[in-house]
Design a protein around this motif. Structure first.
Motif, PDB file in Angstrom:
ATOM      1  N   ALA A  28      25.953  43.927  29.120  1.00  0.00           N
ATOM      2  CA  ALA A  28      24.754  43.119  28.879  1.00  0.00           C
ATOM      3  C   ALA A  28      24.101  42.720  30.204  1.00  0.00           C
ATOM      4  CB  ALA A  28      25.105  41.882  28.061  1.00  0.00           C
ATOM      5  N   ASP A  29      24.907  42.340  31.181  1.00  0.00           N
ATOM      6  CA  ASP A  29      24.362  41.974  32.497  1.00  0.00           C
ATOM      7  C   ASP A  29      23.656  43.153  33.146  1.00  0.00           C
ATOM      8  OD1 ASP A  29      25.362  39.407  32.202  1.00  0.00           O
ATOM      9  OD2 ASP A  29      27.066  39.709  33.560  1.00  0.00           O
ATOM     10  N   PRO A 155      23.518  56.079  31.795  1.00  0.00           N
ATOM     11  CA  PRO A 155      24.167  55.796  33.082  1.00  0.00           C
ATOM     12  C   PRO A 155      24.715  54.368  33.168  1.00  0.00           C
ATOM     13  CG  PRO A 155      22.113  56.960  33.453  1.00  0.00           C
ATOM     14  CD  PRO A 155      22.160  56.617  31.986  1.00  0.00           C
ATOM     15  N   ILE A 156      24.024  53.426  32.556  1.00  0.00           N
ATOM     16  CA  ILE A 156      24.523  52.042  32.562  1.00  0.00           C
ATOM     17  C   ILE A 156      25.853  51.977  31.825  1.00  0.00           C
ATOM     18  CG2 ILE A 156      24.070  49.692  31.757  1.00  0.00           C
ATOM     19  CD1 ILE A 156      21.073  50.319  32.073  1.00  0.00           C
ATOM     20  N   MET A 157      25.935  52.659  30.700  1.00  0.00           N
ATOM     21  CA  MET A 157      27.179  52.656  29.932  1.00  0.00           C
ATOM     22  C   MET A 157      28.284  53.396  30.676  1.00  0.00           C
ATOM     23  SD  MET A 157      25.647  53.127  26.115  1.00  0.00           S
ATOM     24  CE  MET A 157      27.144  52.711  25.248  1.00  0.00           C
ATOM     25  N   GLU A 158      27.931  54.526  31.295  1.00  0.00           N
ATOM     26  CA  GLU A 158      28.924  55.310  32.026  1.00  0.00           C
ATOM     27  C   GLU A 158      29.469  54.552  33.227  1.00  0.00           C
ATOM     28  OE1 GLU A 158      26.555  58.770  32.729  1.00  0.00           O
ATOM     29  OE2 GLU A 158      27.063  59.659  30.774  1.00  0.00           O
ATOM     30  N   ASN A 159      28.657  53.680  33.822  1.00  0.00           N
ATOM     31  CA  ASN A 159      29.091  52.909  34.987  1.00  0.00           C
ATOM     32  C   ASN A 159      30.091  51.806  34.641  1.00  0.00           C
ATOM     33  OD1 ASN A 159      27.593  54.418  36.788  1.00  0.00           O
ATOM     34  ND2 ASN A 159      25.835  53.043  36.723  1.00  0.00           N
ATOM     35  N   GLN A 160      30.376  51.625  33.374  1.00  0.00           N
ATOM     36  CA  GLN A 160      31.351  50.609  32.976  1.00  0.00           C
ATOM     37  C   GLN A 160      32.787  51.068  33.239  1.00  0.00           C
ATOM     38  OE1 GLN A 160      30.252  47.518  32.203  1.00  0.00           O
ATOM     39  NE2 GLN A 160      28.274  48.484  32.609  1.00  0.00           N
ATOM     40  N   GLY A 161      32.962  52.358  33.498  1.00  0.00           N
ATOM     41  CA  GLY A 161      34.299  52.869  33.810  1.00  0.00           C
ATOM     42  C   GLY A 161      35.250  52.867  32.625  1.00  0.00           C
ATOM     43  N   LEU A 162      34.714  53.072  31.448  1.00  0.00           N
ATOM     44  CA  LEU A 162      35.558  53.076  30.249  1.00  0.00           C
ATOM     45  C   LEU A 162      36.180  54.452  30.063  1.00  0.00           C
ATOM     46  CD1 LEU A 162      33.148  51.187  27.852  1.00  0.00           C
ATOM     47  CD2 LEU A 162      35.003  50.241  29.231  1.00  0.00           C
ATOM     48  N   GLY A 163      37.400  54.470  29.617  1.00  0.00           N
ATOM     49  CA  GLY A 163      38.107  55.717  29.364  1.00  0.00           C
ATOM     50  C   GLY A 163      37.649  56.357  28.061  1.00  0.00           C
ATOM     51  N   PRO A 164      38.149  57.551  27.777  1.00  0.00           N
ATOM     52  CA  PRO A 164      37.736  58.277  26.569  1.00  0.00           C
ATOM     53  C   PRO A 164      38.170  57.583  25.274  1.00  0.00           C
ATOM     54  CG  PRO A 164      39.529  59.427  27.683  1.00  0.00           C
ATOM     55  CD  PRO A 164      39.120  58.299  28.582  1.00  0.00           C
ATOM     56  N   GLU A 165      39.085  56.663  25.365  1.00  0.00           N
ATOM     57  CA  GLU A 165      39.535  55.962  24.161  1.00  0.00           C
ATOM     58  C   GLU A 165      38.555  54.853  23.743  1.00  0.00           C
ATOM     59  OE1 GLU A 165      41.217  53.707  27.670  1.00  0.00           O
ATOM     60  OE2 GLU A 165      40.909  55.801  27.167  1.00  0.00           O
ATOM     61  N   ILE A 170      24.900  50.097  22.482  1.00  0.00           N
ATOM     62  CA  ILE A 170      23.895  49.086  22.776  1.00  0.00           C
ATOM     63  C   ILE A 170      22.976  49.031  21.562  1.00  0.00           C
ATOM     64  CG2 ILE A 170      21.970  48.437  24.277  1.00  0.00           C
ATOM     65  CD1 ILE A 170      23.336  50.032  26.520  1.00  0.00           C
ATOM     66  N   LEU A 171      22.791  47.831  21.024  1.00  0.00           N
ATOM     67  CA  LEU A 171      21.976  47.655  19.817  1.00  0.00           C
ATOM     68  C   LEU A 171      20.719  46.856  20.144  1.00  0.00           C
ATOM     69  CD1 LEU A 171      24.812  46.643  17.337  1.00  0.00           C
ATOM     70  CD2 LEU A 171      23.768  48.888  17.586  1.00  0.00           C
ATOM     71  N   ASP A 172      19.637  47.173  19.440  1.00  0.00           N
ATOM     72  CA  ASP A 172      18.426  46.375  19.575  1.00  0.00           C
ATOM     73  C   ASP A 172      18.460  45.240  18.543  1.00  0.00           C
ATOM     74  OD1 ASP A 172      17.633  47.445  17.110  1.00  0.00           O
ATOM     75  OD2 ASP A 172      16.140  48.780  17.973  1.00  0.00           O
ATOM     76  N   ARG A 173      17.372  44.499  18.437  1.00  0.00           N
ATOM     77  CA  ARG A 173      17.316  43.361  17.499  1.00  0.00           C
ATOM     78  C   ARG A 173      17.555  43.773  16.054  1.00  0.00           C
ATOM     79  NH1 ARG A 173      12.838  41.175  21.139  1.00  0.00           N
ATOM     80  NH2 ARG A 173      11.972  43.216  20.795  1.00  0.00           N
ATOM     81  N   LYS A 174      17.213  45.009  15.729  1.00  0.00           N
ATOM     82  CA  LYS A 174      17.337  45.497  14.349  1.00  0.00           C
ATOM     83  C   LYS A 174      18.650  46.221  14.094  1.00  0.00           C
ATOM     84  CE  LYS A 174      12.397  45.965  13.703  1.00  0.00           C
ATOM     85  NZ  LYS A 174      11.303  46.899  13.470  1.00  0.00           N
ATOM     86  N   GLY A 175      19.532  46.227  15.074  1.00  0.00           N
ATOM     87  CA  GLY A 175      20.814  46.900  14.915  1.00  0.00           C
ATOM     88  C   GLY A 175      20.751  48.398  15.100  1.00  0.00           C
ATOM     89  N   LYS A 176      19.661  48.899  15.678  1.00  0.00           N
ATOM     90  CA  LYS A 176      19.538  50.340  15.959  1.00  0.00           C
ATOM     91  C   LYS A 176      20.198  50.635  17.278  1.00  0.00           C
ATOM     92  CE  LYS A 176      15.187  51.180  13.564  1.00  0.00           C
ATOM     93  NZ  LYS A 176      13.818  51.617  13.737  1.00  0.00           N
TER      94      LYS A 176
END
Length: 176
Positions: A28-29, A155-165, A170-176
């Protein structure tokens, strides 16, 4: 033994919950930081003499050069008509905005906003806009949009360093 297993499970679950909260907060940040940079860019573009003077052909060229393919700029007026769209050659923009809901909200509130995800009339793909209103005598006369494809958030999501598991969304106001 059952008590020990239950306690270990509880500890692991607690660690996982804490990590999920940490990742969600960091994500989120990072998204907020990107959007704030977009607003800075839009404020800068809104000071270009070609924008202020409504010299749309020159503004198109200057905005396109300034963005260097990072995103695209759209200018709409208070009737929701597209005046500029740097995604297409100058003069070939759709007649109206593909996101009237956000435009009408901005006209009503007179505040900057970020759209929900919607399907672009030009790209035919999911996009979102970061929007800055231009006020004249207290009324919105134009809205300056910085358009992004949904994939621009990867790229923002990939920079979180999360593994394949991991799975992140990321959702908008409508849950999309």
């Amino acid at each position: 033994m059952k008590v020990l297993r239950a306690r270990l499970y509880e500890l692991e679950r607690s660690k996982l919950d804490a990590r999920m909260m940490q990742v969600a907060s960091a994500l989120a940040d990072d998204v907020d930081r990107e959007i704030e940079q977009d607003f800075i860019l839009l404020r800068t573009l809104s000071t270009f003499p070609s924008y202020v003077d409504q010299d749309w052909p020159n503004f198109y060229a200057q905005a396109k050069a300034a963005l260097q393919g990072r995103a695209y700029v759209i200018v709409i007026d208070d009737s929701l008509r597209q005046l500029v769209n740097t995604y297409v050659p100058y003069g070939e923009q759709p007649a109206k905005t593909g996101d009237p809901e956000t435009a009408l909200r901005i006209i009503r509130t007179k505040q900057p906003d970020v759209s929900d995800l919607f399907i672009s009339r030009v790209t035919k793909t999911p996009v979102f806009n970061v929007d800055l209103p231009t006020l004249t005598n207290g009324e919105v006369t134009h809205i300056l949009n910085l358009g992004h494809t949904a994939e621009s958030l990867l790229p923002i999501m990939e920079n979180q360093g999360l593994g394949p598991e991991w799975s992140a969304t990321i959702l908008d106001r409508k849950g999309k």
